[in-house]
Design a protein around this motif. Structure first.
Motif, PDB file in Angstrom:
ATOM      1  N   MET A  11     -10.174 -32.765  -0.816  1.00  0.00           N
ATOM      2  CA  MET A  11     -10.407 -34.209  -0.931  1.00  0.00           C
ATOM      3  C   MET A  11      -9.528 -34.993   0.036  1.00  0.00           C
ATOM      4  O   MET A  11      -9.986 -35.934   0.696  1.00  0.00           O
ATOM      5  N   ALA A  12      -8.242 -34.618   0.126  1.00  0.00           N
ATOM      6  CA  ALA A  12      -7.319 -35.321   1.020  1.00  0.00           C
ATOM      7  C   ALA A  12      -7.715 -35.123   2.479  1.00  0.00           C
ATOM      8  O   ALA A  12      -7.654 -36.057   3.286  1.00  0.00           O
ATOM      9  N   ARG A  23      -5.892 -42.125  -1.575  1.00  0.00           N
ATOM     10  CA  ARG A  23      -4.938 -41.042  -1.818  1.00  0.00           C
ATOM     11  C   ARG A  23      -5.486 -40.103  -2.887  1.00  0.00           C
ATOM     12  O   ARG A  23      -6.328 -40.485  -3.690  1.00  0.00           O
ATOM     13  N   VAL A  24      -4.969 -38.888  -2.895  1.00  0.00           N
ATOM     14  CA  VAL A  24      -5.373 -37.882  -3.870  1.00  0.00           C
ATOM     15  C   VAL A  24      -4.142 -37.452  -4.665  1.00  0.00           C
ATOM     16  O   VAL A  24      -3.080 -37.197  -4.087  1.00  0.00           O
ATOM     17  N   ASN A  52      -1.551 -38.040   2.432  1.00  0.00           N
ATOM     18  CA  ASN A  52      -2.306 -38.807   1.436  1.00  0.00           C
ATOM     19  C   ASN A  52      -2.469 -38.008   0.138  1.00  0.00           C
ATOM     20  O   ASN A  52      -3.261 -38.352  -0.721  1.00  0.00           O
ATOM     21  N   LEU A  53      -1.687 -36.935   0.002  1.00  0.00           N
ATOM     22  CA  LEU A  53      -1.746 -36.041  -1.152  1.00  0.00           C
ATOM     23  C   LEU A  53      -0.420 -36.060  -1.904  1.00  0.00           C
ATOM     24  O   LEU A  53       0.648 -35.925  -1.292  1.00  0.00           O
ATOM     25  N   ALA A 109       5.771 -41.948   2.496  1.00  0.00           N
ATOM     26  CA  ALA A 109       6.068 -40.730   3.263  1.00  0.00           C
ATOM     27  C   ALA A 109       4.954 -40.454   4.262  1.00  0.00           C
ATOM     28  O   ALA A 109       3.779 -40.486   3.908  1.00  0.00           O
ATOM     29  N   LYS A 110       5.312 -40.193   5.473  1.00  0.00           N
ATOM     30  CA  LYS A 110       4.318 -39.953   6.531  1.00  0.00           C
ATOM     31  C   LYS A 110       4.472 -38.542   7.097  1.00  0.00           C
ATOM     32  O   LYS A 110       5.572 -38.036   7.269  1.00  0.00           O
ATOM     33  N   GLY A 111       3.339 -37.911   7.392  1.00  0.00           N
ATOM     34  CA  GLY A 111       3.327 -36.630   8.083  1.00  0.00           C
ATOM     35  C   GLY A 111       3.466 -35.409   7.198  1.00  0.00           C
ATOM     36  O   GLY A 111       3.439 -34.285   7.697  1.00  0.00           O
ATOM     37  N   LYS A 112       3.594 -35.595   5.889  1.00  0.00           N
ATOM     38  CA  LYS A 112       3.694 -34.445   4.996  1.00  0.00           C
ATOM     39  C   LYS A 112       3.279 -34.836   3.587  1.00  0.00           C
ATOM     40  O   LYS A 112       3.423 -35.996   3.187  1.00  0.00           O
ATOM     41  N   PRO A 113       2.772 -33.867   2.813  1.00  0.00           N
ATOM     42  CA  PRO A 113       2.424 -34.149   1.426  1.00  0.00           C
ATOM     43  C   PRO A 113       3.688 -34.319   0.586  1.00  0.00           C
ATOM     44  O   PRO A 113       4.781 -33.922   1.002  1.00  0.00           O
TER      45      PRO A 113
END
Length: 156
Positions: A11-12, A23-24, A52-53, A109-113
């Motif tokens: 989904m993400a 977001r998921v 986005n997870l 947070a950007k670039g990582k779950p």
């Protein structure tokens, strides 16, 4: 058991590919993360930078067969996700303000779950259920339900 994070990854990733800004969120128990599929999904989410997870882990130390430590020790949870390049947040899972703050931090947070490891007490607030592994998947009787509601400050 253990498949939710893989589904959430799909989904993400779909949201990212579609340019969507939603977001998921996925919830897993600390016993559930003993499943191998969880760790494959954790690696995949980091590889594809699925920022986005958000994964919530209900970390109460108990599962259907006993304590996590006795069945299959998952500790240290945070270090495992750190090794997979996730954003790590550890909170009191009974503190609504902490939950809200963690959600905002995850979104930033950007670039990582993000994984939110929520320390909880199984059955918190109900004297006969608190920290009792026997209540995993067991429904209370009508009388037990009424007692539990009274102990939680509701009507029983």
């Amino acid at each position: 058991l253990g498949q939710g994070l893989s589904a959430a990854n799909g989904m993400a990733m779909t949201a990212k590919l579609d340019g969507a800004d939603w977001r998921v969120y996925v919830i897993a128990g600390d016993g559930e993360i003993e499943e191998g599929q969880i760790w494959e999904a954790a690696m995949s989410a980091a590889q594809y930078k699925l920022d986005n997870l958000t994964l919530f882990i209900d970390h109460n130390g108990l599962q259907i067969d006993g304590s996590n430590e006795d069945v299959m020790d998952v500790m240290p949870i945070a270090d495992k996700f750190r090794a997979f390049r996730w954003n790590i947040l550890e909170i009191d899972g009974h503190d609504y303000d902490a939950i809200g703050a963690a959600l905002h931090q995850a979104q930033a947070a950007k670039g990582k779950p993000t994984v939110i490891i929520a320390q909880t007490v199984k059955g918190k607030g109900v004297s006969f259920m608190e920290n009792a592994v026997s209540w995993h998947g067991k429904a209370p009787t009508k009388e037990e339900c009424e007692r539990a509601l009274r102990e939680l400050g509701g009507e029983g």
